[in-house]
Scaffold this motif. Structure first.
Motif, PDB file in Angstrom:
ATOM      1  N   LEU A  20      -0.284  38.148  18.079  1.00  0.00           N
ATOM      2  CA  LEU A  20      -0.417  39.006  19.248  1.00  0.00           C
ATOM      3  C   LEU A  20      -0.287  40.434  18.758  1.00  0.00           C
ATOM      4  O   LEU A  20       0.712  40.793  18.136  1.00  0.00           O
ATOM      5  N   ALA A  21      -1.315  41.224  18.996  1.00  0.00           N
ATOM      6  CA  ALA A  21      -1.321  42.607  18.519  1.00  0.00           C
ATOM      7  C   ALA A  21      -1.554  43.557  19.684  1.00  0.00           C
ATOM      8  O   ALA A  21      -2.345  43.269  20.587  1.00  0.00           O
ATOM      9  N   PHE A  22      -0.871  44.670  19.653  1.00  0.00           N
ATOM     10  CA  PHE A  22      -1.047  45.736  20.644  1.00  0.00           C
ATOM     11  C   PHE A  22      -1.779  46.867  19.965  1.00  0.00           C
ATOM     12  O   PHE A  22      -1.306  47.409  18.962  1.00  0.00           O
ATOM     13  N   LYS A  23      -2.942  47.212  20.496  1.00  0.00           N
ATOM     14  CA  LYS A  23      -3.737  48.298  19.920  1.00  0.00           C
ATOM     15  C   LYS A  23      -3.409  49.607  20.632  1.00  0.00           C
ATOM     16  O   LYS A  23      -3.659  49.769  21.817  1.00  0.00           O
ATOM     17  N   LEU A  24      -2.873  50.544  19.883  1.00  0.00           N
ATOM     18  CA  LEU A  24      -2.476  51.841  20.415  1.00  0.00           C
ATOM     19  C   LEU A  24      -3.684  52.762  20.528  1.00  0.00           C
ATOM     20  O   LEU A  24      -4.537  52.804  19.637  1.00  0.00           O
ATOM     21  N   ASP A  25      -3.756  53.482  21.649  1.00  0.00           N
ATOM     22  CA  ASP A  25      -4.749  54.540  21.797  1.00  0.00           C
ATOM     23  C   ASP A  25      -4.096  55.718  22.521  1.00  0.00           C
ATOM     24  O   ASP A  25      -2.897  55.688  22.801  1.00  0.00           O
ATOM     25  N   ASP A  26      -4.870  56.747  22.798  1.00  0.00           N
ATOM     26  CA  ASP A  26      -4.321  57.953  23.426  1.00  0.00           C
ATOM     27  C   ASP A  26      -3.797  57.702  24.841  1.00  0.00           C
ATOM     28  O   ASP A  26      -2.963  58.457  25.327  1.00  0.00           O
ATOM     29  N   LYS A  27      -4.276  56.655  25.496  1.00  0.00           N
ATOM     30  CA  LYS A  27      -3.935  56.412  26.897  1.00  0.00           C
ATOM     31  C   LYS A  27      -2.737  55.489  27.087  1.00  0.00           C
ATOM     32  O   LYS A  27      -2.217  55.400  28.192  1.00  0.00           O
ATOM     33  N   ASN A  28      -2.313  54.773  26.056  1.00  0.00           N
ATOM     34  CA  ASN A  28      -1.262  53.779  26.271  1.00  0.00           C
ATOM     35  C   ASN A  28      -0.019  53.984  25.403  1.00  0.00           C
ATOM     36  O   ASN A  28       0.697  53.035  25.113  1.00  0.00           O
ATOM     37  N   LYS A  29       0.252  55.208  25.004  1.00  0.00           N
ATOM     38  CA  LYS A  29       1.404  55.511  24.142  1.00  0.00           C
ATOM     39  C   LYS A  29       2.726  55.096  24.802  1.00  0.00           C
ATOM     40  O   LYS A  29       3.579  54.486  24.156  1.00  0.00           O
ATOM     41  N   ALA A  30       2.880  55.376  26.095  1.00  0.00           N
ATOM     42  CA  ALA A  30       4.118  55.012  26.789  1.00  0.00           C
ATOM     43  C   ALA A  30       4.266  53.490  26.860  1.00  0.00           C
ATOM     44  O   ALA A  30       5.361  52.950  26.647  1.00  0.00           O
ATOM     45  N   GLN A  31       3.166  52.799  27.140  1.00  0.00           N
ATOM     46  CA  GLN A  31       3.199  51.335  27.184  1.00  0.00           C
ATOM     47  C   GLN A  31       3.526  50.767  25.803  1.00  0.00           C
ATOM     48  O   GLN A  31       4.274  49.806  25.675  1.00  0.00           O
ATOM     49  N   PHE A  32       2.967  51.383  24.765  1.00  0.00           N
ATOM     50  CA  PHE A  32       3.258  50.970  23.386  1.00  0.00           C
ATOM     51  C   PHE A  32       4.761  51.024  23.127  1.00  0.00           C
ATOM     52  O   PHE A  32       5.351  50.067  22.602  1.00  0.00           O
ATOM     53  N   GLU A  33       5.387  52.128  23.492  1.00  0.00           N
ATOM     54  CA  GLU A  33       6.828  52.281  23.275  1.00  0.00           C
ATOM     55  C   GLU A  33       7.612  51.223  24.048  1.00  0.00           C
ATOM     56  O   GLU A  33       8.563  50.631  23.517  1.00  0.00           O
ATOM     57  N   THR A  34       7.213  50.956  25.296  1.00  0.00           N
ATOM     58  CA  THR A  34       7.880  49.952  26.123  1.00  0.00           C
ATOM     59  C   THR A  34       7.737  48.563  25.525  1.00  0.00           C
ATOM     60  O   THR A  34       8.714  47.817  25.414  1.00  0.00           O
ATOM     61  N   GLU A  35       6.513  48.205  25.151  1.00  0.00           N
ATOM     62  CA  GLU A  35       6.249  46.870  24.609  1.00  0.00           C
ATOM     63  C   GLU A  35       6.941  46.678  23.259  1.00  0.00           C
ATOM     64  O   GLU A  35       7.495  45.615  22.982  1.00  0.00           O
ATOM     65  N   ARG A  36       6.924  47.689  22.435  1.00  0.00           N
ATOM     66  CA  ARG A  36       7.589  47.599  21.133  1.00  0.00           C
ATOM     67  C   ARG A  36       9.094  47.396  21.330  1.00  0.00           C
ATOM     68  O   ARG A  36       9.722  46.592  20.631  1.00  0.00           O
ATOM     69  N   ALA A  37       9.667  48.092  22.295  1.00  0.00           N
ATOM     70  CA  ALA A  37      11.099  47.935  22.582  1.00  0.00           C
ATOM     71  C   ALA A  37      11.397  46.512  23.073  1.00  0.00           C
ATOM     72  O   ALA A  37      12.430  45.931  22.703  1.00  0.00           O
ATOM     73  N   LYS A  38      10.503  45.931  23.877  1.00  0.00           N
ATOM     74  CA  LYS A  38      10.694  44.555  24.342  1.00  0.00           C
ATOM     75  C   LYS A  38      10.720  43.589  23.165  1.00  0.00           C
ATOM     76  O   LYS A  38      11.582  42.715  23.089  1.00  0.00           O
ATOM     77  N   VAL A  39       9.772  43.741  22.254  1.00  0.00           N
ATOM     78  CA  VAL A  39       9.701  42.843  21.105  1.00  0.00           C
ATOM     79  C   VAL A  39      10.953  42.989  20.244  1.00  0.00           C
ATOM     80  O   VAL A  39      11.560  42.000  19.824  1.00  0.00           O
ATOM     81  N   LYS A  40      11.368  44.217  19.998  1.00  0.00           N
ATOM     82  CA  LYS A  40      12.577  44.436  19.197  1.00  0.00           C
ATOM     83  C   LYS A  40      13.791  43.802  19.871  1.00  0.00           C
ATOM     84  O   LYS A  40      14.652  43.226  19.199  1.00  0.00           O
ATOM     85  N   SER A  41      13.850  43.888  21.191  1.00  0.00           N
ATOM     86  CA  SER A  41      14.943  43.278  21.946  1.00  0.00           C
ATOM     87  C   SER A  41      14.925  41.753  21.819  1.00  0.00           C
ATOM     88  O   SER A  41      15.967  41.120  21.627  1.00  0.00           O
ATOM     89  N   ILE A  42      13.743  41.158  21.916  1.00  0.00           N
ATOM     90  CA  ILE A  42      13.617  39.705  21.763  1.00  0.00           C
ATOM     91  C   ILE A  42      14.097  39.284  20.378  1.00  0.00           C
ATOM     92  O   ILE A  42      14.830  38.309  20.230  1.00  0.00           O
ATOM     93  N   LEU A  43      13.691  40.026  19.361  1.00  0.00           N
ATOM     94  CA  LEU A  43      14.032  39.660  17.983  1.00  0.00           C
ATOM     95  C   LEU A  43      15.513  39.859  17.668  1.00  0.00           C
ATOM     96  O   LEU A  43      15.990  39.365  16.642  1.00  0.00           O
ATOM     97  N   LYS A  44      16.244  40.537  18.550  1.00  0.00           N
ATOM     98  CA  LYS A  44      17.695  40.680  18.370  1.00  0.00           C
ATOM     99  C   LYS A  44      18.441  39.431  18.831  1.00  0.00           C
ATOM    100  O   LYS A  44      19.624  39.261  18.521  1.00  0.00           O
ATOM    101  N   ASN A  45      17.751  38.537  19.558  1.00  0.00           N
ATOM    102  CA  ASN A  45      18.353  37.289  19.995  1.00  0.00           C
ATOM    103  C   ASN A  45      18.796  36.499  18.766  1.00  0.00           C
ATOM    104  O   ASN A  45      18.108  36.480  17.746  1.00  0.00           O
ATOM    105  N   THR A  46      19.918  35.831  18.871  1.00  0.00           N
ATOM    106  CA  THR A  46      20.484  35.134  17.721  1.00  0.00           C
ATOM    107  C   THR A  46      19.635  33.963  17.224  1.00  0.00           C
ATOM    108  O   THR A  46      19.848  33.503  16.096  1.00  0.00           O
ATOM    109  N   ILE A  47      18.673  33.478  18.005  1.00  0.00           N
ATOM    110  CA  ILE A  47      17.834  32.382  17.496  1.00  0.00           C
ATOM    111  C   ILE A  47      16.881  32.875  16.408  1.00  0.00           C
ATOM    112  O   ILE A  47      16.412  32.095  15.597  1.00  0.00           O
ATOM    113  N   TYR A  48      16.592  34.180  16.400  1.00  0.00           N
ATOM    114  CA  TYR A  48      15.721  34.763  15.380  1.00  0.00           C
ATOM    115  C   TYR A  48      16.598  35.312  14.252  1.00  0.00           C
ATOM    116  O   TYR A  48      17.198  36.369  14.370  1.00  0.00           O
TER     117      TYR A  48
END
Length: 180
Positions: free
Chosen positions: A72-100
């Motif tokens: 699953l890849a998120f393609k960054l462009d000039d219009k979705n920078k804020a969404q990129f930051e939000t989605e990246r933070a979600k993934v980082k949060s998921i990966l902090k779960n102890t199962i990973y």
């Protein structure tokens, strides 16, 4: 009758409360695979296009432990920078779960990657690669299998050398890698 309905409602309530509402990578993939800013790929072991008769016993074992890869890849462009930051933070949060379980991290200010794994009963079921590039986007790669171990993953490298990988399955990712 009322007592039976009450018991059914009570058991149903317990079931709903006990369900884990925590976001996992699998749920994240399902929720985002159809969204316009994401590219989703499922890659089977058939992509390797390898002659199994030429593999050593160790290579065959490594190949048997591998099931598929989800990307699953998120393609960054000039219009979705804020969404990129939000989605990246979600993934980082998921990966902090102890199962990973973290295996390694590499990176600099603009780029970075991490490798984690999911273990069940002493057997590795999943390796997760999270790669991030501030000017392009991010990608999550889930390598799924049965009874995988780090040795099998290293042996897969030798299997890859023997393979004739069908790169057509990977064309959607080329857009993410290209510079703007």
């Amino acid at each position: 009758m009322k007592q039976a309905l009450f018991i059914i409602a009570f058991i149903s309530g317990l079931f709903l409360v006990s369900c884990n509402s925590e976001l996992t990578l699998q749920k994240y993939f399902v929720e985002n695979s159809e969204k316009k800013d994401f590219i989703a790929l499922d890659i089977s072991s058939d992509i390797l296009n390898v002659d199994k008769t030429k593999l050593t016993a160790v290579q065959k074992e490594a190949l048997q432990s591998f099931d598929k890869i989800n990307v699953l890849a998120f393609k960054l462009d000039d219009k979705n920078k804020a969404q990129f930051e939000t989605e990246r933070a979600k993934v980082k949060s998921i990966l902090k779960n102890t199962i990973y379980q973290p295996l390694m991290r590499i990176g600099s200010g603009k780029e970075g990657a991490s490798v984690s794994y999911v273990e069940t009963d002493g057997k590795i079921d999943e390796f997760v690669l999270f790669a991030n590039k501030n000017d392009a986007g991010f990608a999550i790669v889930r390598v799924l299998g049965k009874d995988m171990n780090p040795t099998n993953i290293m042996n897969m490298v030798s299997v890859l050398k023997e393979s004739k990988v069908n790169l057509d399955q990977l064309k959607p990712l080329q857009e993410l890698i290209k510079k703007k």
